[in-house]
Design a protein around this motif. Structure first.
Motif, short mmCIF file in Angstrom:
data_model
loop_
_atom_site.label_atom_id
_atom_site.label_comp_id
_atom_site.label_asym_id
_atom_site.label_seq_id
_atom_site.Cartn_x
_atom_site.Cartn_y
_atom_site.Cartn_z
N GLN A 28 0.62 -1.23 -0.38
CA GLN A 28 0.58 -0.10 -0.33
C GLN A 28 0.51 0.92 -0.14
O GLN A 28 0.93 1.98 -0.87
CB GLN A 28 -1.21 -0.05 1.05
CG GLN A 28 -1.90 -0.71 1.18
CD GLN A 28 -3.02 -0.88 2.11
OE1 GLN A 28 -3.31 0.58 2.15
NE2 GLN A 28 -3.48 -1.56 2.98
N PHE A 72 -6.71 -3.39 -5.65
CA PHE A 72 -7.29 -2.91 -4.96
C PHE A 72 -7.98 -2.33 -3.67
O PHE A 72 -8.25 -2.01 -3.03
CB PHE A 72 -6.15 -1.18 -4.37
CG PHE A 72 -4.03 -2.33 -4.70
CD1 PHE A 72 -3.41 -1.33 -3.71
CD2 PHE A 72 -3.80 -2.78 -5.18
CE1 PHE A 72 -2.43 -0.97 -3.14
CE2 PHE A 72 -2.40 -2.66 -5.20
CZ PHE A 72 -1.75 -2.47 -4.17
N ARG A 75 -10.17 -4.23 -1.88
CA ARG A 75 -9.11 -5.23 -0.73
C ARG A 75 -9.58 -3.81 0.48
O ARG A 75 -9.95 -3.04 0.59
CB ARG A 75 -6.95 -4.86 -0.69
CG ARG A 75 -6.61 -6.27 -1.88
CD ARG A 75 -5.66 -5.90 -1.89
NE ARG A 75 -4.40 -5.46 -0.99
CZ ARG A 75 -3.22 -4.99 -0.70
NH1 ARG A 75 -2.96 -4.47 -2.37
NH2 ARG A 75 -2.70 -4.85 -0.06
N LEU A 77 -8.37 -0.85 2.78
CA LEU A 77 -6.80 -0.47 3.11
C LEU A 77 -7.39 1.36 3.31
O LEU A 77 -8.03 1.03 4.04
CB LEU A 77 -7.37 0.78 0.37
CG LEU A 77 -7.38 0.32 -0.53
CD1 LEU A 77 -7.60 0.41 -1.55
CD2 LEU A 77 -6.15 -0.74 -0.41
N GLN A 78 -5.45 1.02 3.73
CA GLN A 78 -5.75 2.66 3.90
C GLN A 78 -6.46 3.74 4.05
O GLN A 78 -6.89 3.27 2.53
CB GLN A 78 -4.14 3.19 4.52
CG GLN A 78 -3.48 1.81 5.25
CD GLN A 78 -1.69 2.50 4.82
OE1 GLN A 78 -1.14 3.72 4.25
NE2 GLN A 78 -1.15 1.61 4.93
N CYS A 81 -4.61 5.31 0.59
CA CYS A 81 -4.53 4.53 -0.16
C CYS A 81 -6.16 4.23 -1.25
O CYS A 81 -5.76 4.55 -2.14
CB CYS A 81 -3.86 3.50 0.36
SG CYS A 81 -3.86 2.31 -0.93
N LEU A 82 -6.54 4.11 -0.25
CA LEU A 82 -8.20 3.92 -1.07
C LEU A 82 -8.41 5.18 -1.81
O LEU A 82 -9.12 5.49 -3.01
CB LEU A 82 -9.13 4.32 -0.06
CG LEU A 82 -10.81 4.71 0.02
CD1 LEU A 82 -11.09 3.50 -1.38
CD2 LEU A 82 -11.75 3.98 1.49
N CYS A 85 -7.11 5.43 -4.88
CA CYS A 85 -6.98 4.82 -6.58
C CYS A 85 -8.05 5.05 -6.37
O CYS A 85 -8.50 5.25 -8.28
CB CYS A 85 -7.54 4.15 -5.04
SG CYS A 85 -6.14 2.12 -4.48
#
Length: 607
Positions: A28, A72, A75, A77-78, A81-82, A85
């Motif tokens: 990540q 991703f 998944r 995610l933090q 990071c989300l 994306c």
């Protein structure tokens, strides 16, 4: 130049390769750094090349990046990071030629989940599997991804935290891009019933939880769905009670209160006249215009069908809100004009009997009163129409909605017609200038009656004809026979008379100037002209007959060569082609008179 483009392309490929490599690690932190670098560089990029040569590899990399990002998103995610994306998906979805990763059922489910749109995956139309197969045929693991999304999508929508709303907005923007650019994406969105999930959040119009961007992109998504899909348009209008739903949304956006039935005011400003109200904020105006566009989409066929009593009540309620929109201003002249344009377009879709709400508010200090009726809204429409006319730009798109709305309002409401006539066709005093010459509103509209665009010409003539109570002699008086001939020929009224219509009794009072000049007015041009010398003066009857026969002979030759088509007025008041026999009759009896027209009614007769 080509060398520079190639160098730039090579740099982009290298960057994409590096980003893809970082994403493929599955870490990540590495993905976050790579995606933040990509979004920073590409955030303002809205155009993408589609040449077959140099950028084919870049396109392949973009598609692969899209697939990795979607992986991703399935998944845990933090938050940072989300968001990175989803920002990447938003940028990638701008490229209409490389949307394959995002138009699958599984991808749309994933984006809908992050947009907070609840999707009922159990009610999926049968043909969605075919669409999915077409899109995902080479995907391999598409079904597995769909299963992951299907399980998650049943969760409740993200709610109040600000970071969640950023996520919602990014996902909504991505879905909007996909719908805008790709028909398959539109089909998948319709099959997934996204409109139902969005409608659920639209019902929360008074909930302070949602910020402007969430509300705006909910509306933008709804607009795209209704503009691009007829089935969604029908579903929103009927099954989801779209008129009431969006009327409430518009009410809440404008901050209205209801002092009386079908009478609106802005909450906190009840005693202030409309013209003195502070302008709507930029955010209010943006959301209101999206709502008006959606309502236009779902009501465009209303005037072509009968509405029941319950529907009529809904449209009257909406009409009262639209009246408030007409009298409101946004932040800036340009935005106000756009806001009013959308309002006028929607008013034109309302059933005609429901337009009486424009006249319902009580006359107050500062209101424009006519015959005891509040004419503020009608006067605003007239001023709006004249502004569009003066600009002269794309008249068919900009002028006709308001011109048609005024015409139909005048046809059905006596007070509106009489008010408009007092403004557009006041008692005639100028008998020296042609009706199309001058800067009065009548002159401007008469000029449109010979416009090159047939629709503009017809709408302008129809408006003035209705203001004249569809009375031919009165119509000719104000426009001249030459300008009026097109409408009269189309209606079979070249012999005079009046169209069938229910109009009140009133008199067309003549000014002293008009009465004195009436006998000398040329009905073709509508003005008094200097007397011209008679070209046949001094000729004997035989010479006159000879000249007439020469003229008929020339017409006959031109007709036989198909250069012209001679016409004559038939008994039905319409023009018809002249046959060789007709020309022969005229040649041998040049002074023959056509049949006497039926007695036309006086312009002052009542109907």
């Amino acid at each position: 130049m080509q060398a520079e483009a190639a160098a730039s392309l090579m740099t982009t490929k290298m960057d994409l390769n590096a980003i893809v490599e970082q994403m493929e690690t599955g870490d990540q932190d590495s993905a976050l750094a790579a995606l933040q670098s990509y979004t920073k560089e590409m955030n303002q990029c809205f155009t993408f090349s589609n040449e077959d040569g140099l950028d084919r590899e870049e396109g392949s990399l973009q598609k692969h990046l899209g697939e990795l990002v979607l992986g991703f998103l399935n998944r845990d995610l933090q938050p940072s990071c989300l968001l990175a994306c989803l920002e990447t998906v938003r940028i990638l979805s701008r490229d209409k030629h490389r949307l394959d990763p995002f138009i699958t059922r599984s991808a749309m489910l994933t984006l809908a989940r992050y947009a907070g749109i609840v999707v009922d995956i159990t009610a999926t139309p049968a043909h969605s599997h075919l669409v999915e197969g077409q899109v995902e045929g080479e995907g391999g693991d598409g079904e597995e991804a769909a299963e992951v999304s299907s399980n998650i999508v049943k969760e409740s929508s993200p709610h109040s935290e600000n970071s969640d709303q950023e996520v919602i907005v990014e996902a909504l923007k991505s879905i909007c891009n996909i719908l805008l650019h790709n028909e398959t994406g539109q089909v998948v969105a319709a099959d997934l019933q996204l409109i139902k999930g969005v409608a659920e959040r639209l019902k929360q119009c008074h909930d302070p939880t949602w910020n402007h961007e969430v509300r705006f992109f909910d509306l933008r998504l709804t607009f795209l769905l209704t503009a691009l899909r007829v089935d969604v348009r029908t579903q929103l209008a009927q099954e989801l009670h779209g008129i009431s739903l969006l009327g409430n949304q518009l009410d809440a956006t404008l901050g209205l209160c209801w002092p009386d039935t079908l009478e609106t005011a802005r909450a906190g400003f009840e005693s202030i006249p409309p013209e003195e109200l502070p302008p709507l904020s930029r955010e209010q105006a943006e959301r209101a215009m999206e709502i008006l566009k959606i309502l236009f989409n779902i009501t465009f066929d209303t005037t072509r069908r009968k509405v029941d009593e319950e529907e009529a009540a809904e449209y009257r309620h909406l009409g009262a809100i639209l009246r408030h929109c007409l009298l409101s201003h946004a932040d800036g002249e340009e935005r106000t004009e756009e806001f009013h344009s959308h309002t006028v377009n929607l008013l034109g879709n309302l059933p005609l009997p429901c337009l009486d709400v424009l006249l319902m508010p009580k006359v107050q200090q500062g209101s424009i009163e006519y015959m005891g009726v509040n004419m503020d809204a009608v006067n605003m429409l007239l001023e709006f129409m004249e502004r569009k006319l003066d600009r002269g730009h794309k008249l068919k798109e900009t002028l006709l909605p308001s011109l048609n709305l005024l015409t139909e309002s005048a046809r059905i409401h006596r007070e509106t017609r009489k008010f408009l006539r007092s403004k557009v066709l006041p008692p005639l005093r100028d008998v020296k200038n042609r009706p199309e010459v001058g800067n009065a509103l009548r002159n401007k509209i008469v000029r449109l009656m010979t416009h090159i665009d047939t629709d503009v010409k017809d709408y302008a003539a129809e408006f003035l004809f209705v203001l004249c109570k569809e009375n031919v002699s009165r119509f000719i008086k104000y426009t001249g026979y030459g300008n009026a001939a097109g409408l009269l020929a189309a209606r079979g009224l070249l012999r005079g008379g009046r169209e069938s219509g229910i109009y009140s009794e009133d008199e067309d009072s003549e000014t002293e100037e008009y009465r004195e000049a009436k006998a000398h007015i040329n009905p073709i041009t509508g003005v008094v002209e200097e007397e011209q010398p008679n070209p046949m003066e001094g000729m004997t009857e035989e010479q006159k007959e000879l000249e007439a026969m020469k003229l008929v002979s020339m017409f006959d030759r031109l007709s036989r060569c198909n250069v012209i088509q001679p016409m004559q007025l038939g008994m039905d008041g319409k023009m018809r082609e002249m046959t060789p026999e007709d020309l022969h009759k005229v040649a041998h009896n040049p002074l023959v008179q056509s049949e006497e027209p039926a007695n036309s009614e006086s312009e002052d007769d009542a109907q």
